[in-house]
Design an enzyme around this catalytic site. Structure first.
Site, PDB file in Angstrom:
ATOM      1  N   HIS A 390      45.965  41.212  37.821  1.00  0.00           N
ATOM      2  CA  HIS A 390      44.624  40.631  37.693  1.00  0.00           C
ATOM      3  C   HIS A 390      43.678  41.605  36.996  1.00  0.00           C
ATOM      4  O   HIS A 390      43.037  41.267  35.995  1.00  0.00           O
ATOM      5  CB  HIS A 390      44.106  40.275  39.088  1.00  0.00           C
ATOM      6  CG  HIS A 390      42.738  39.677  39.116  1.00  0.00           C
ATOM      7  ND1 HIS A 390      42.509  38.342  39.296  1.00  0.00           N
ATOM      8  CD2 HIS A 390      41.502  40.238  38.991  1.00  0.00           C
ATOM      9  CE1 HIS A 390      41.218  38.095  39.283  1.00  0.00           C
ATOM     10  NE2 HIS A 390      40.583  39.237  39.096  1.00  0.00           N
ATOM     11  N   GLU A 391      43.598  42.815  37.533  1.00  0.00           N
ATOM     12  CA  GLU A 391      42.684  43.800  36.941  1.00  0.00           C
ATOM     13  C   GLU A 391      43.166  44.227  35.564  1.00  0.00           C
ATOM     14  O   GLU A 391      42.355  44.521  34.675  1.00  0.00           O
ATOM     15  CB  GLU A 391      42.543  45.008  37.872  1.00  0.00           C
ATOM     16  CG  GLU A 391      42.028  44.686  39.268  1.00  0.00           C
ATOM     17  CD  GLU A 391      40.715  43.918  39.282  1.00  0.00           C
ATOM     18  OE1 GLU A 391      39.963  43.998  38.289  1.00  0.00           O
ATOM     19  OE2 GLU A 391      40.444  43.237  40.290  1.00  0.00           O
ATOM     20  N   HIS A 394      41.739  41.848  33.056  1.00  0.00           N
ATOM     21  CA  HIS A 394      40.366  42.203  32.681  1.00  0.00           C
ATOM     22  C   HIS A 394      40.362  43.334  31.652  1.00  0.00           C
ATOM     23  O   HIS A 394      39.642  43.292  30.649  1.00  0.00           O
ATOM     24  CB  HIS A 394      39.582  42.660  33.908  1.00  0.00           C
ATOM     25  CG  HIS A 394      39.156  41.567  34.826  1.00  0.00           C
ATOM     26  ND1 HIS A 394      38.501  40.437  34.391  1.00  0.00           N
ATOM     27  CD2 HIS A 394      39.270  41.434  36.184  1.00  0.00           C
ATOM     28  CE1 HIS A 394      38.232  39.653  35.420  1.00  0.00           C
ATOM     29  NE2 HIS A 394      38.692  40.231  36.510  1.00  0.00           N
ATOM     30  N   HIS A 397      41.559  42.297  28.235  1.00  0.00           N
ATOM     31  CA  HIS A 397      40.517  41.473  27.624  1.00  0.00           C
ATOM     32  C   HIS A 397      39.464  42.375  26.968  1.00  0.00           C
ATOM     33  O   HIS A 397      39.061  42.168  25.810  1.00  0.00           O
ATOM     34  CB  HIS A 397      39.881  40.591  28.699  1.00  0.00           C
ATOM     35  CG  HIS A 397      39.021  39.488  28.169  1.00  0.00           C
ATOM     36  ND1 HIS A 397      38.391  38.576  28.979  1.00  0.00           N
ATOM     37  CD2 HIS A 397      38.658  39.143  26.907  1.00  0.00           C
ATOM     38  CE1 HIS A 397      37.706  37.723  28.248  1.00  0.00           C
ATOM     39  NE2 HIS A 397      37.839  38.051  26.988  1.00  0.00           N
TER      40      HIS A 397
END
Length: 600
Positions: A390-391, A394, A397
Site C-alpha cells: 500500500h505505502e 503511494h 505514484h
C-alpha cells in the site's frame, strides 16, 4: 527482525532505518537551508503589487515562489520524518517545531499572491499564459484562476488567514478531550485488568472472547455518552465553521465548496451514496454470514470486528515481504518492481518499531528527495505485507509524478492518492489467494479482503452520508444538538447494518467519536479511491500492454490534470456509477466465496 521488547531508536541498525540524505546530508545542512527561507521569502514578497506589471515580472515572481516553496517542502519533510521516527528526541522535536513556524511565516508573508493574481484582468493573463515561458506554471496558474469567483479581497483574505488557527479549535479540543482527558477504565481479560484507551480499543474488539468485547464496548461508549453534549457542541462548531467559510466565499453548499478545488462534480459524491444504498442486500448478507460463523443468536455491534477466521500461522520476513510485492506487482513490469523493491531494501523505508516512533504507516514524498515510507513491520502479521504494498503504491505514484512533471504541477490530490496504494493491495491479495496452500489460508485472505473493502467502501460511504446530512441540516437552519446528531446517526446504522444487527442504546455515539469528521467531506475519497483501484486492477490484470500503459499515464499525471480526468486517462470514469457498482460486485463475490468455505 525478532524483538522481545521495543528497542530504543539508537539501537536500530542503520540498514533498517530510512536514509534521509536524499533530502539533507546532515542536520547542519538542514539548518543552513532553514536559514535561507527567510531571505528567499522576502525575495518573493518584493513582487507584491507588481504581478500585473508584465509577463516577465509575473514569471520572475513565480520562479521566486517556486524556489522558496521547494526548499520549504524539503525542510519541513526532513524535520517531520525525524520527529515521527522518534517523538521523544528533543532535537527532532525542536526541528519539527521550527519547521512548522517557518511554514506559518511563509504562508502569512505570501498570502497576497492569490488575491493579487485574481486581480489581473482575465484577457491580459490569458494572453501571457500562451507564452512558452509559462509552460512550467500554466497548470498551476490555471487552477488558481479557476478559484477567482471565490477569492476575497486582500484584506478579507488576511482576515481569513488570521482566523485559521482559531477555526481549528473544535478539532483541537476534540483531540485533547478524547485522547487525553477521557478515562475509559480497564477491562478484565481472564483475570487480568488491561487498560482501555483509544489505542487499545481495536485490540479489545478483535478479542475472540465475546464477554471481553462486550465489556470493552459498553465502557468505551458509556464514557463517550457521559460527554455527549460537549462532543455534540464541538462537532456542531466544526460544521458551523464550514458553513461560515462556505458562505463567506460564495459557494452554494459546503459539499460544493469541498469538491470545487479538485473539480469533482457533486454528482460523484451522491452517486457513491446511491450506489452503495442499492447494494445493501449484499452488505446485509455479509452480516448474516458473520452471525452464523460466530454462532451467536443476535449479532451485536461489538461482533463486527472480531476476525471470522483465526489468524493463520504465518511468518514473513521483511525481505520475503519485499519479494511477495515483486511477484504480485509483476504485471506492472520490472522497471516498476525493481525500483520499488530496491527502495524498500535500500533507504526508503524505516522498517521496524522503536520507542517513540509513530504507530501505523505512511508514505511521504517530496520533489527533491526519495519517497520515504514509515512502517512498523511485524513478521507474524500477514496484513503488514499489504501495508508495505500500500505505502509502496503511494511512493511509486510520487516517483512517477516527480519524473514527469515540473515542481509546480507534480503534486496529486488525495482523491487520486488512494488509488495507487489500494491498487497494489488488490494485486497482492490476488497473488496470495492464487498461491494459498490451504483452505484456511484462502478463507483468512477472503475474510480479510472482504473486511477491508467493507471498511473502505461501505463504512466510509456511511460516514460521508452522515457528514452530508449534518451539514445540510445547518445550511437549512437546523442547529445540531446531541439529540439531533444521535438520531441521524442511528438511522444510518440501522440502514447500513440491516436486520441482523442489534445495537446498544448508545451505539449511535460512534458518530461523535470519529476524528475524520473534523476534516469535512474527506472520507468519501477512501470509498471512491478503492472503487477506482479495484476497477483498474481488474483492467490491468485482464488486459495487456495498452491497459498497463494507461495506468502508468495516470501515475505520471501528477497534478497536471484534475483527478476525474486523470483517472479517465487510466481507463475509469468516476462520474459514472459503474466503478462503484463494480466494487460492490467484487465485495459480493468475496462474500459468496467466503460463505462456501465457512458454512458447511
Amino acid at each position: 527482525m525478532e524483538k522481545n521488547s521495543t528497542p530504543a531508536r539508537k539501537d536500530i541498525p542503520a540498514s533498517d532505518k530510512w536514509d534521509l540524505t536524499s533530502l539533507f546530508v546532515s542536520d547542519s545542512d538542514w539548518e543552513k537551508t532553514l536559514e535561507e527561507l527567510e531571505p528567499l521569502t522576502a525575495a518573493m514578497v518584493q513582487y507584491k503589487g507588481k504581478l500585473s506589471d508584465s509577463p516577465e515580472t509575473l514569471l520572475a515572481a513565480l520562479k521566486a515562489y517556486e524556489n522558496v516553496d521547494k526548499k520549504l517542502e524539503a525542510v519541513y519533510n526532513y524535520a517531520q520524518l525525524q520527529f515521527t521516527a522518534d517523538e521523544t528526541d528533543s532535537g527532532a522535536q525542536d526541528r519539527e517545531g521550527r519547521a512548522r513556524m517557518a511554514y506559518t511565516r511563509y504562508c502569512a508573508a505570501t498570502s497576497f499572491f492569490n488575491p493579487e493574481l485574481q486581480s489581473v484582468p482575465d484577457e491580459k493573463i490569458q494572453t501571457w499564459l500562451k507564452q512558452s515561458s509559462f509552460d512550467d506554471y500554466r497548470i498551476f496558474l490555471t487552477k488558481i484562476l479557476r478559484l477567482k469567483q471565490h477569492i476575497l479581497s486582500e484584506k478579507e483574505e488576511r482576515l481569513m488567514s488570521l482566523q485559521s488557527e482559531s477555526a481549528g479549535t473544535a478539532d483541537k479540543v476534540f483531540t485533547v478531550l478524547t485522547d487525553a482527558d477521557m478515562e475509559f477504565g480497564s477491562v478484565d481479560v481472564h483475570g487480568e485488568e488491561k487498560p482501555l484507551t483509544q489505542s487499545t480499543w481495536s485490540i479489545f474488539m478483535d478479542n475472540p472472547d465475546r464477554s471481553v468485547r462486550e465489556s470493552a464496548y459498553k465502557k468505551f461508549y458509556n464514557t463517550f455518552e457521559s460527554h455527549q453534549n460537549t462532543l455534540a457542541s464541538l462537532y456542531a462548531g466544526s460544521v458551523n465553521q464550514d458553513v461560515f467559510t462556505m458562505r463567506a466565499r460564495g459557494y452554494k453548499t459546503c459539499l460544493e465548496k469541498a469538491l470545487f478545488q479538485d473539480n469533482v462534480p457533486v454528482s460523484v459524491y451522491r452517486n457513491l451514496i446511491d450506489t452503495v444504498h442499492s447494494n445493501f442486500s449484499t452488505l446485509h448478507t455479509y452480516y448474516a454470514l458473520r452471525r452464523k460463523v460466530l454462532g451467536v443468536k443476535e449479532l451485536r455491534h461489538y461482533d463486527v470486528y472480531v476476525p471470522l477466521v483465526k489468524n493463520v500461522n504465518t511468518h514473513t520476513s521483511y525481505d520475503e515481504s519485499v519479494e511477495i510485492c515483486r511477484q504480485a506487482l509483476a504485471p506492472l513490469g520490472t522497471e516498476y518492481t525493481d525500483r520499488l523493491c530496491d527502495g524498500l531494501k535500500n533507504g526508503w523505508a524505516d522498517r521496524y518499531e522503536n520507542k517513540g516512533k509513530r504507530s501505523g504507516a505512511f508514505s511521504s514524498g517530496v520533489y527533491t528527495g526519495s519517497p520515504y515510507i514509515l512502517l512498523n513491520y511485524k513478521e507474524d502479521v500477514i496484513r503488514d505485507v499489504f501495508t508495505m504494498a500500500h505505502e509502496g503504491g503511494h511512493s511509486m505514484h510520487t516517483l512517477y509524478s516527480v519524473r514527469t512533471n515540473p515542481y509546480m504541477q507534480y503534486n496529486y490530490t488525495i482523491f487520486e492518492a488512494e488509488v495507487a496504494s489500494t491498487f497494489n493491495e488488490e494485486l497482492v491479495f490476488e497473488y496470495l489467494l492464487k498461491n494459498a496452500q490451504s483452505d484456511d489460508m484462502k478463507a483468512y485472505l477472503l475474510a480479510m479482503r472482504a473486511g477491508d473493502i467493507l471498511a473502505t467502501l461501505h463504512r466510509q460511504t456511511m460516514f460521508a452520508e452522515y457528514e452530508l446530512k449534518a451539514h445540510e441540516l445547518v445550511e437549512s437552519g437546523t442547529p445540531l444538538s446531541a439529540e439531533v446528531l444521535r438520531k441521524l446517526y442511528k438511522g444510518l446504522l440501522e440502514q447500513y447494518f440491516g436486520p441482523e444487527m442489534h445495537f446498544e442504546d448508545n451505539s449511535d455515539m460512534e458518530g461523535l467519536r470519529i476524528p475524520h469528521f473534523y476534516s469535512a467531506f474527506y472520507v468519501y475519497k477512501y470509498a471512491t479511491g478503492i472503487s477506482a483501484a479495484l476497477a483498474l486492477a481488474k483492467r490491468v490484470l485482464g488486459g495487456g500492454k495498452e491497459e498497463r500503459e494507461d495506468y502508468f499515464r495516470f501515475l505520471q499525471s501528477g497534478g497536471s490534470r484534475f483527478p476525474i480526468e486523470s483517472l479517465k486517462v487510466a481507463g475509469v470514469d468516476m462520474e459514472q456509477a459503474a466503478p462503484v457498482q463494480a466494487a460492490c460486485d467484487t465485495f459480493a463475490g468475496l462474500v459468496d466465496q467466503l460463505g462456501k468455505l465457512l458454512i458447511v
